[in-house]
Design a protein around this motif. Sequence first.
Motif, PDB file in Angstrom:
ATOM      1  N   GLN A   1       6.094   8.242 -14.101  1.00  0.00           N
ATOM      2  CA  GLN A   1       5.029   8.064 -14.855  1.00  0.00           C
ATOM      3  C   GLN A   1       3.850   8.423 -14.249  1.00  0.00           C
ATOM      4  OE1 GLN A   1       3.748   4.445 -16.773  1.00  0.00           O
ATOM      5  NE2 GLN A   1       3.295   5.472 -18.731  1.00  0.00           N
ATOM      6  N   VAL A   2       3.646   7.839 -12.978  1.00  0.00           N
ATOM      7  CA  VAL A   2       2.370   8.086 -12.107  1.00  0.00           C
ATOM      8  C   VAL A   2       2.314   9.755 -11.994  1.00  0.00           C
ATOM      9  CG1 VAL A   2       1.074   7.720  -9.834  1.00  0.00           C
ATOM     10  CG2 VAL A   2       1.890   5.979 -11.440  1.00  0.00           C
TER      11      VAL A   2
ATOM     12  N   THR B   1      14.840  -6.388 -13.793  1.00  0.00           N
ATOM     13  CA  THR B   1      13.965  -5.608 -14.642  1.00  0.00           C
ATOM     14  C   THR B   1      12.926  -4.669 -13.700  1.00  0.00           C
ATOM     15  OG1 THR B   1      13.867  -7.327 -16.180  1.00  0.00           O
ATOM     16  CG2 THR B   1      11.869  -5.880 -16.039  1.00  0.00           C
ATOM     17  N   ALA B   2      12.394  -5.363 -12.586  1.00  0.00           N
ATOM     18  CA  ALA B   2      11.395  -4.672 -11.817  1.00  0.00           C
ATOM     19  C   ALA B   2      11.826  -3.517 -11.162  1.00  0.00           C
ATOM     20  CB  ALA B   2      10.760  -5.738 -10.639  1.00  0.00           C
ATOM     21  N   ARG B   3      13.293  -3.720 -10.649  1.00  0.00           N
ATOM     22  CA  ARG B   3      14.024  -2.431 -10.277  1.00  0.00           C
ATOM     23  C   ARG B   3      14.068  -1.289 -11.282  1.00  0.00           C
ATOM     24  NH1 ARG B   3      20.352  -2.955  -9.081  1.00  0.00           N
ATOM     25  NH2 ARG B   3      20.270  -2.518 -11.355  1.00  0.00           N
ATOM     26  N   GLU B   4      14.269  -1.660 -12.503  1.00  0.00           N
ATOM     27  CA  GLU B   4      14.494  -0.431 -13.395  1.00  0.00           C
ATOM     28  C   GLU B   4      13.317  -0.119 -13.549  1.00  0.00           C
ATOM     29  OE1 GLU B   4      18.446  -1.064 -16.281  1.00  0.00           O
ATOM     30  OE2 GLU B   4      16.718  -2.583 -16.771  1.00  0.00           O
ATOM     31  N   LYS B   5      12.254  -0.707 -13.919  1.00  0.00           N
ATOM     32  CA  LYS B   5      10.614  -0.277 -14.306  1.00  0.00           C
ATOM     33  C   LYS B   5      10.085   0.569 -13.044  1.00  0.00           C
ATOM     34  CE  LYS B   5       8.066  -3.051 -16.631  1.00  0.00           C
ATOM     35  NZ  LYS B   5       7.546  -4.519 -16.759  1.00  0.00           N
ATOM     36  N   HIS B   6      10.685   0.225 -11.877  1.00  0.00           N
ATOM     37  CA  HIS B   6      10.143   0.992 -10.651  1.00  0.00           C
ATOM     38  C   HIS B   6      10.267   2.493 -10.908  1.00  0.00           C
ATOM     39  CE1 HIS B   6       9.021   1.093  -6.510  1.00  0.00           C
ATOM     40  NE2 HIS B   6       9.921   2.290  -6.314  1.00  0.00           N
ATOM     41  N   ASP B   7      11.397   2.838 -10.961  1.00  0.00           N
ATOM     42  CA  ASP B   7      11.482   4.512 -11.156  1.00  0.00           C
ATOM     43  C   ASP B   7      10.538   5.081 -12.410  1.00  0.00           C
ATOM     44  OD1 ASP B   7      13.425   4.561  -8.898  1.00  0.00           O
ATOM     45  OD2 ASP B   7      14.860   4.157 -10.132  1.00  0.00           O
ATOM     46  N   TYR B   8      10.634   4.200 -13.393  1.00  0.00           N
ATOM     47  CA  TYR B   8       9.894   4.788 -14.429  1.00  0.00           C
ATOM     48  C   TYR B   8       8.205   4.899 -14.270  1.00  0.00           C
ATOM     49  CZ  TYR B   8      14.175   3.586 -16.763  1.00  0.00           C
ATOM     50  OH  TYR B   8      15.487   3.552 -17.631  1.00  0.00           O
TER      51      TYR B   8
ATOM     52  N   ALA C   1       0.785  -1.087   0.116  1.00  0.00           N
ATOM     53  CA  ALA C   1       0.063   0.162   0.134  1.00  0.00           C
ATOM     54  C   ALA C   1       0.838   1.282  -0.083  1.00  0.00           C
ATOM     55  CB  ALA C   1      -0.909  -0.047   1.269  1.00  0.00           C
ATOM     56  N   ALA C   2       0.285   2.352  -0.584  1.00  0.00           N
ATOM     57  CA  ALA C   2       0.918   3.587  -0.722  1.00  0.00           C
ATOM     58  C   ALA C   2       0.052   4.611  -0.635  1.00  0.00           C
ATOM     59  CB  ALA C   2       2.143   3.595  -1.649  1.00  0.00           C
ATOM     60  N   ASP C   3       0.178   5.856  -0.884  1.00  0.00           N
ATOM     61  CA  ASP C   3      -0.607   6.940  -0.865  1.00  0.00           C
ATOM     62  C   ASP C   3      -0.937   6.855  -2.495  1.00  0.00           C
ATOM     63  OD1 ASP C   3       1.080   9.024  -2.823  1.00  0.00           O
ATOM     64  OD2 ASP C   3       2.311   8.741  -1.026  1.00  0.00           O
ATOM     65  N   GLN C   4      -2.104   7.694  -2.967  1.00  0.00           N
ATOM     66  CA  GLN C   4      -2.726   7.466  -4.318  1.00  0.00           C
ATOM     67  C   GLN C   4      -1.668   7.486  -5.317  1.00  0.00           C
ATOM     68  OE1 GLN C   4      -5.927  10.158  -4.672  1.00  0.00           O
ATOM     69  NE2 GLN C   4      -6.662   9.371  -6.648  1.00  0.00           N
ATOM     70  N   TYR C   5      -0.894   8.588  -5.332  1.00  0.00           N
ATOM     71  CA  TYR C   5       0.027   8.627  -6.413  1.00  0.00           C
ATOM     72  C   TYR C   5       1.308   8.418  -6.319  1.00  0.00           C
ATOM     73  CZ  TYR C   5      -4.561  11.283  -7.241  1.00  0.00           C
ATOM     74  OH  TYR C   5      -5.465  11.697  -7.344  1.00  0.00           O
ATOM     75  N   HIS C   6       1.787   8.026  -5.162  1.00  0.00           N
ATOM     76  CA  HIS C   6       3.259   8.017  -4.851  1.00  0.00           C
ATOM     77  C   HIS C   6       3.518   6.519  -4.243  1.00  0.00           C
ATOM     78  CE1 HIS C   6       3.865  12.057  -6.152  1.00  0.00           C
ATOM     79  NE2 HIS C   6       2.969  12.468  -5.221  1.00  0.00           N
ATOM     80  N   THR C   7       4.423   5.686  -4.869  1.00  0.00           N
ATOM     81  CA  THR C   7       4.609   4.651  -4.116  1.00  0.00           C
ATOM     82  C   THR C   7       6.124   4.480  -3.302  1.00  0.00           C
ATOM     83  OG1 THR C   7       3.959   3.468  -6.054  1.00  0.00           O
ATOM     84  CG2 THR C   7       5.242   2.139  -4.529  1.00  0.00           C
ATOM     85  N   SER C   8       6.145   4.121  -2.054  1.00  0.00           N
ATOM     86  CA  SER C   8       6.980   4.176  -1.156  1.00  0.00           C
ATOM     87  C   SER C   8       8.374   3.434  -1.520  1.00  0.00           C
ATOM     88  CB  SER C   8       6.626   3.312   0.406  1.00  0.00           C
ATOM     89  OG  SER C   8       7.672   3.328   1.090  1.00  0.00           O
ATOM     90  N   ALA C   9       9.436   4.115  -1.729  1.00  0.00           N
ATOM     91  CA  ALA C   9      10.780   3.816  -2.436  1.00  0.00           C
ATOM     92  C   ALA C   9      11.185   2.398  -1.218  1.00  0.00           C
ATOM     93  CB  ALA C   9      11.857   4.823  -2.359  1.00  0.00           C
ATOM     94  N   ARG C  10      10.687   2.574  -0.058  1.00  0.00           N
ATOM     95  CA  ARG C  10      11.567   1.529   0.916  1.00  0.00           C
ATOM     96  C   ARG C  10      11.232  -0.033   0.177  1.00  0.00           C
ATOM     97  NH1 ARG C  10       6.516   2.604   3.618  1.00  0.00           N
ATOM     98  NH2 ARG C  10       5.427   0.743   3.900  1.00  0.00           N
TER      99      ARG C  10
ATOM    100  N   LEU D   1      -5.065   5.974 -14.553  1.00  0.00           N
ATOM    101  CA  LEU D   1      -5.352   4.651 -13.934  1.00  0.00           C
ATOM    102  C   LEU D   1      -4.344   3.582 -14.291  1.00  0.00           C
ATOM    103  CD1 LEU D   1      -7.171   2.887 -12.112  1.00  0.00           C
ATOM    104  CD2 LEU D   1      -8.741   2.880 -13.976  1.00  0.00           C
ATOM    105  N   SER D   2      -4.326   3.347 -15.344  1.00  0.00           N
ATOM    106  CA  SER D   2      -3.352   2.506 -16.148  1.00  0.00           C
ATOM    107  C   SER D   2      -2.100   2.369 -15.585  1.00  0.00           C
ATOM    108  CB  SER D   2      -3.423   2.651 -17.686  1.00  0.00           C
ATOM    109  OG  SER D   2      -2.438   1.703 -18.353  1.00  0.00           O
ATOM    110  N   ALA D   3      -1.388   3.761 -15.324  1.00  0.00           N
ATOM    111  CA  ALA D   3      -0.167   3.773 -14.842  1.00  0.00           C
ATOM    112  C   ALA D   3       0.029   3.346 -13.239  1.00  0.00           C
ATOM    113  CB  ALA D   3       0.283   5.193 -14.962  1.00  0.00           C
ATOM    114  N   GLN D   4      -1.086   3.617 -12.665  1.00  0.00           N
ATOM    115  CA  GLN D   4      -1.091   3.328 -11.068  1.00  0.00           C
ATOM    116  C   GLN D   4      -1.205   1.746 -11.053  1.00  0.00           C
ATOM    117  OE1 GLN D   4      -4.727   5.959 -10.304  1.00  0.00           O
ATOM    118  NE2 GLN D   4      -3.471   6.949  -8.609  1.00  0.00           N
TER     119      GLN D   4
END
Length: 474
Positions: free
Chosen positions: A409-410, A398-405, A261-270, A442-445
């Motif tokens: 994007q969100v 791959t998941a690490r690299e895509k995480h920042d993108y 879980a994270a806030d609506q538009y931002h994902t926790s980097a931890r 919505l798609s990006a989230q």
Amino acid sequence: MKHLSNTILATAVSLALTGCGLYNKYESKVDTPTEPFGTSQDVREATGGTSLAQMSWREFFTDPLLQQLIEQALANNTDLASARIAVEKSEASLQMAKMAYLPSLYFAPQGTLAKFDTSPWSKTYSLPLQLSVDIDVFGSITSKKRAAKAVLLQAQLNEEAIRSNLISATAQQYYMLLLLDRQLDILIQTDSLWKASLETQKSLYENGKAYSTAVNQMESSYLNVKTKIVDARRDIRAVENSICQLIGITPRPIERSHLLAADQYHTSARDQRMFDTRYLRIGVPAAMLEHRPDIRMANAAMEEAFYNTQTARAAFFPSITLTAQGGWTNNAGSMVIDPGKLFLNLVGSLTQPIFARGKIRANYKISKLTEADLQKKYVQTVINAGNEVNEALADCHTAREKHDYYHRQVEVLHEAYIGTHELMDNGKAIYLEVLTAQENLLSAQLSEAANMYNGAQAIIALYIALGGGTDATP
């Protein structure tokens, strides 16, 4: 002196047979790839240090609610229970193989009534104890015992493999549940925002600033989110039921945390650290092979085949059996005596196969071919293991690299949505632009949340691929 000569002869024969390999112990001599995990950059980053495989599952999965589910699965899962029963069966077979060194003892009483012409009935009886022992001069019993021990090891390792896969499946289903929770949260929040957009569009329509088609399009998109919410809740129920099956309980809601879980538009980097290959360690490749149950099972299968070949080779040599019989009888052969007397009988027999219609030679050839086949399968098992580790590391990378993108994007799409909505409120943007901005956000989230799950799934796969989760502590 004659007894001493026989003993020396038997010892010499045994030593000679040992030199021929009948009593040799199994040693693996199969050449395996020196770098089974590959040489890619993400593999080099992860090699060294303390390996993931050396962590117990409790150390690896720190979520207490997930730990409870895994404990329930290990206690109740029927596949694991069947594997434990298979181990007990193999233990019984090994015990039986060990007892083959001991003599067998039988009590076989018998009685006879006989009559000839006009003579009176004669009654004879025998109350014997019969003892029989096989002399393992040529290693047949020893090889069978060692083969049974290898079978037991395979059963134990199969239990470890099922246990490891059960831990993996439980964890993956748990994280899937967290993903669906996260997606449901996104959809519910989106539902609230899109409802507000629909109300705005209706207000513009009522004031003559928008067409009815704009209202209809907005309402259609809003209802589409509603159906996605229904689907998400159904998917959550399905995953909860799957977890209940794994842990051996009837369907019910599964208590879980909100790691994704994270806030609506931002994902926790931890949470990115969990699938970052810079923080993962696979250890030294050659040493890590020792942790995988399937590789150890393949080696135990080769060991069993080796001793089966030893047994097949021993069949070319004679079998020696000593039989002793003693007891109480009144049958003295040509006469009946009463009361009965004690008797004792000792017989030694040697059976040397001469022609068995090719059965002995065929069994030996089949055993040798089985050995060769299992050696090739062992090498392939090592290759497959290395490929699984390489694939899991690649998925983590791959998941690490895509995480920042996805994260960026969100953020960008959220800003675009806010800006487009403000322009529409001021009559400077049409409803199609707002719809596009809403759907893209919505798609990006949802994609960002799915990528976090993919990363979690990849690290679980890496942990299991390295042989993790096989510690004996339940």
